[in-house]
Design an enzyme around this catalytic site. Structure first.
Site, mmCIF file in Angstrom:
data_model
loop_
_atom_site.group_PDB
_atom_site.id
_atom_site.type_symbol
_atom_site.label_atom_id
_atom_site.label_comp_id
_atom_site.label_asym_id
_atom_site.label_seq_id
_atom_site.Cartn_x
_atom_site.Cartn_y
_atom_site.Cartn_z
ATOM 1 N N GLU A 183 8.291 -51.229 17.003
ATOM 2 C CA GLU A 183 8.170 -52.680 17.232
ATOM 3 C C GLU A 183 6.804 -53.020 17.816
ATOM 4 O O GLU A 183 6.705 -53.632 18.887
ATOM 5 C CB GLU A 183 9.291 -53.168 18.152
ATOM 6 C CG GLU A 183 10.659 -53.046 17.519
ATOM 7 C CD GLU A 183 11.767 -53.683 18.340
ATOM 8 O OE1 GLU A 183 11.623 -53.778 19.567
ATOM 9 O OE2 GLU A 183 12.783 -54.091 17.758
ATOM 10 N N GLU A 377 16.483 -50.605 12.188
ATOM 11 C CA GLU A 377 17.330 -51.029 13.316
ATOM 12 C C GLU A 377 18.059 -52.301 12.940
ATOM 13 O O GLU A 377 17.442 -53.235 12.421
ATOM 14 C CB GLU A 377 16.500 -51.338 14.570
ATOM 15 C CG GLU A 377 16.057 -50.149 15.353
ATOM 16 C CD GLU A 377 15.422 -50.538 16.688
ATOM 17 O OE1 GLU A 377 15.854 -51.518 17.309
ATOM 18 O OE2 GLU A 377 14.486 -49.828 17.081
HETATM 19 C C1 BG6 Z 1 14.863 -52.867 19.737
HETATM 20 C C2 BG6 Z 1 14.335 -51.568 20.287
HETATM 21 O O1 BG6 Z 1 14.180 -53.928 20.326
HETATM 22 O O2 BG6 Z 1 16.150 -53.248 19.982
HETATM 23 C C3 BG6 Z 1 15.399 -50.627 20.814
HETATM 24 O O3 BG6 Z 1 13.514 -50.894 19.371
HETATM 25 C C4 BG6 Z 1 16.469 -51.430 21.490
HETATM 26 O O4 BG6 Z 1 14.780 -49.685 21.637
HETATM 27 C C5 BG6 Z 1 17.120 -52.343 20.469
HETATM 28 O O5 BG6 Z 1 17.421 -50.655 22.147
HETATM 29 C C6 BG6 Z 1 18.260 -53.167 21.002
HETATM 30 O O6 BG6 Z 1 17.872 -53.832 22.154
HETATM 31 P P1 BG6 Z 1 18.676 -53.711 23.512
HETATM 32 O O7 BG6 Z 1 17.840 -54.390 24.494
HETATM 33 O O8 BG6 Z 1 19.971 -54.386 23.256
HETATM 34 O O9 BG6 Z 1 18.832 -52.270 23.768
#
Ligand code: BG6
Length: 478
Positions: A183, A377
């Site tokens: 990211e 993701e």
């Molecule tokens: C992304 C990141 O922003 O979202 C991850 O690459 C992160 O590291 C994921 O865990 C989900 O966000 P969060 O804050 O719910 O863990």
């Protein structure tokens, strides 16, 4: 009912990051990284959003959930066996920079760290699972932050180069999918995690932020070129946080505002890493904010030569923008702001749920760049309940994922070249933005609670069996 089709060889799997799962904090000569100094709980978010963080551990005040993670460091065999049971084709993980170079600036790599990832990759290959490796996922050595000022210092490029050479050389026969910075564009809103420094209270944030980005772009190109030379049969991508920006209404002023936000946040980094040059729109921004990037001779050529092979991106939500927000309620999601979209529902953490937005994103990215895309993701952070009989009925997660997978299938029909899908947090892990265990994303439940209690026992959720069928049917059985 419509039958959804995915191409042969589609890369189904799950995604994680070292700092959020490994634990093994003191083991194998690992050094301290940024996530290690971020406390758990509500305080984390306010630290990430405020200036003046000192990157110190303060155990009297805070707890540090990333130190233990979910103990993947010791339980990787058990976890990988579960991923294999679901039929994963790929597993996205990151290498913790501080296991390989504990302080970031050593001259030689730490053998214990290298050996750990050898064991993990071998275990994955035992089941025919290909690793997809993020080189830097919010895990910069704290020493580079404190002694060098993070990515704003040019010297860090040299340390990073040493790190990528060490891992490419060691894993050239084991890893064929790489990504540079997780990211990368999140540095625009969270320099602490992405760029390795905290804005000081009195300083203007833009100059150091964009200087740090320039260094990351140079570093990314160095990594791409090295990867192509050392591992010719590998692919290396960028990784961006993508949230399509909608205008709240059809007022052209708001449409333009949304477009500007979109270009600034979604496209600035991707344009540099994909097209190999700074986009025209950013020059106006630099001029208006008196930003002058210090460059060395050859930097722009290097950036031109070192463009990535594919786009890895995270998609959780869309964002809705309007120039004058005063009468509207803000949306909470993923630190990127915007106002509430009246057409969308949100997760318990306020992240708006928008599967159509994934189809929009895939089409936008493919229209703009014409390179293969990889959704690395996507997922739903939710509270899960273990029933008396031990079962976990996470039907809400299944609903979320099903709709997003359908959106990907639609985009493939639209003509998008999509390589694969790794849903986030395939096993419960520490949340990045809030440092919670209770914000769960996994197909596999881990018995670990916010107060740090729990046995770390793994349990299969309902979604585990559902995702297994999705993969076995190559997306036909949703
Ligand atoms: C992304 C990141 O922003 O979202 C991850 O690459 C992160 O590291 C994921 O865990 C989900 O966000 P969060 O804050 O719910 O863990």
């Amino acid at each position: 009912m419509k039958q959804f089709k995915f191409p042969e060889g589609f890369l189904w799997g799950g995604a994680t990051a070292a700092n959020q799962m490994e634990g093994g904090f003191y083991e194998g000569n690992k050094g301290l990284n940024i996530a290690d100094v971020l406390p758990g709980g509500k305080e984390r978010l306010s630290i990430l959003q405020s200036p003046g963080f000192n990157f110190e551990i303060d155990r009297d005040k805070y707890s540090y959930p990333n130190h233990e993670g979910i103990d993947f460091y010791h339980r990787y065999k058990e976890d990988i066996a579960l991923f294999a049971e679901m039929g994963f084709k790929v597993f996205r993980m990151s290498i913790a920079w501080t296991r390989i170079f504990p302080n970031g600036n050593e001259l030689t790599a730490n053998e214990e760290g290298l050996a750990f990832y050898d064991r993990v990759f071998d275990e994955l290959h035992k089941y025919g699972i290909e690793p997809v490796v993020t080189i830097s996922h919010y895990e910069m050595p704290v020493n580079l932050v404190k002694e060098f000022g993070g990515w704003r210092n040019r010297e860090v490029v040299t340390f990073f180069e040493r790190y990528v050479n060490a891992i490419f050389n060691r894993y050239k026969n084991k890893v064929k999918y790489w990504m540079t910075f997780n990211e990368i564009n999140s540095g625009l809103i969270m320099p602490i995690m992405g760029l390795g420094f905290s804005i000081q209270k009195e300083e203007d944030k833009y100059q150091p932020t964009f200087q740090a980005f320039h260094h990351q772009f140079v570093a990314s190109s160095i990594a791409v070129k090295a990867c192509h030379e050392m591992i010719p049969d590998a692919q290396i991508g960028c990784m961006i946080l993508y949230a399509p920006v909608y205008s709240y209404d059809s007022n052209p002023k708001n449409v333009m505002y949304a477009l500007q936000e979109e270009r600034f946040f979604n496209y600035f980094c991707a344009d540099v890493q994909l097209r190999g040059e700074y986009p025209a729109f950013i020059n106006r921004f630099f001029k208006e904010h008196n930003i002058e990037i210090e460059m060395q001779d050859g930097d722009l050529e290097l950036i031109k030569e070192g463009t990535v092979d594919y786009i890895g991106f995270s998609y959780y939500m869309s964002r809705t923008e309007i120039k004058d927000k005063s009468d509207l309620e803000n949306s909470q999601g993923n630190l990127i702001g915007g106002v509430k979209n009246p057409f969308l529902k949100a997760s318990d953490w306020g992240w708006e749920i928008d599967p159509e937005g994934l189809r929009i994103s895939l089409n936008q990215l493919y229209d703009r760049y014409q390179v293969p895309l990889f959704v690395v993701e996507n997922g739903l952070g939710a509270y899960d309940k273990v029933e008396e009989d031990g079962s976990i009925n996470d039907h809400y997660r299944i609903d979320y994922l099903r709709e997003h997978i359908k959106a990907m299938a639609e985009s493939i029909e639209d003509g998008v070249n999509l390589m694969g899908y790794t849903s986030w947090g395939c096993i419960d892990l520490v949340s990045a933005s809030s440092g919670e265990f209770s914000k769960r994303y996994g197909f596999i439940y881990v018995d670990k609670q916010d107060d740090r209690s729990g046995t770390l026992e793994r349990k299969k959720k309902k979604s585990f069996f559902w995702y297994k069928d999705v993969i076995a049917s190559n997306g036909e059985k949703l």
